[in-house]
Design a protein around this motif. Structure first.
Motif, short mmCIF file in Angstrom:
data_model
loop_
_atom_site.label_atom_id
_atom_site.label_comp_id
_atom_site.label_asym_id
_atom_site.label_seq_id
_atom_site.Cartn_x
_atom_site.Cartn_y
_atom_site.Cartn_z
N GLY A 16 0.80 -1.22 0.00
CA GLY A 16 0.00 0.00 0.00
C GLY A 16 0.84 1.27 0.00
O GLY A 16 0.30 2.36 0.17
N ALA A 17 2.15 1.14 -0.20
CA ALA A 17 3.01 2.33 -0.22
C ALA A 17 2.63 3.21 -1.40
O ALA A 17 2.33 2.73 -2.49
N ASP A 18 2.64 4.50 -1.15
CA ASP A 18 2.31 5.46 -2.21
C ASP A 18 3.56 5.80 -3.00
O ASP A 18 4.66 5.92 -2.46
N GLU A 19 3.37 5.98 -4.31
CA GLU A 19 4.46 6.42 -5.16
C GLU A 19 4.71 7.90 -4.91
O GLU A 19 3.79 8.66 -4.62
N GLU A 55 6.38 11.72 -6.37
CA GLU A 55 6.07 12.47 -7.58
C GLU A 55 6.76 11.92 -8.82
O GLU A 55 6.36 12.19 -9.94
N ASN A 56 7.79 11.10 -8.65
CA ASN A 56 8.49 10.47 -9.78
C ASN A 56 7.97 9.06 -10.05
O ASN A 56 8.61 8.29 -10.77
N GLU A 57 6.83 8.71 -9.46
CA GLU A 57 6.22 7.39 -9.59
C GLU A 57 7.15 6.29 -9.10
O GLU A 57 7.24 5.22 -9.68
N GLU A 58 7.89 6.58 -8.03
CA GLU A 58 8.79 5.60 -7.44
C GLU A 58 8.33 5.28 -6.02
O GLU A 58 7.77 6.12 -5.33
N ILE A 59 8.58 4.04 -5.60
CA ILE A 59 8.26 3.60 -4.25
C ILE A 59 9.58 3.38 -3.52
O ILE A 59 10.53 2.83 -4.09
#
Length: 98
Positions: free
Chosen positions: A42-45, A47-51
């Motif tokens: 459930g970790a959010d990405e 702003e660079n779409e990275e986790i």
């Protein structure tokens, strides 16, 4: 911890349990340790779409099922882990392109 395990429960310094997805595990002959790379379910990405991916060494129990997560102890270990992660991500990108 089984090297094929998909999820692990990580307990933080406050005693809070967090269920995490295992990205991959590997062993290092150089350091004589096993490592696991994981991220919280459930970790959010960002702003660079990275986790944010976490890494720990682990010491399996005698039964080989569970184990204890241990901190990474040296810059040399971090460099080796980053190389393994980059290789893993490059291979994933190649599979996505096919």
């Amino acid at each position: 911890m089984d090297h094929g395990q998909e999820n692990i429960t990580v307990v933080d310094e406050n005693g809070t349990e967090q269920l995490c997805n295992v990205l991959f595990t590997f062993e290092s002959d150089e350091f004589g340790k096993s490592y696991v790379l994981y991220y919280p379910i459930g970790a959010d990405e960002d702003e660079n779409e990275e986790i944010e991916i976490h890494a720990s060494s682990f010491s399996p129990n005698a039964d080989g099922v569970d184990g204890e997560l241990l901190p990474i102890e040296s810059d040399e270990e971090w460099e080796m882990i980053e190389e393994m992660l980059n290789t893993f991500l490059d291979e994933e990108d190649e599979e996505d392109e096919d």
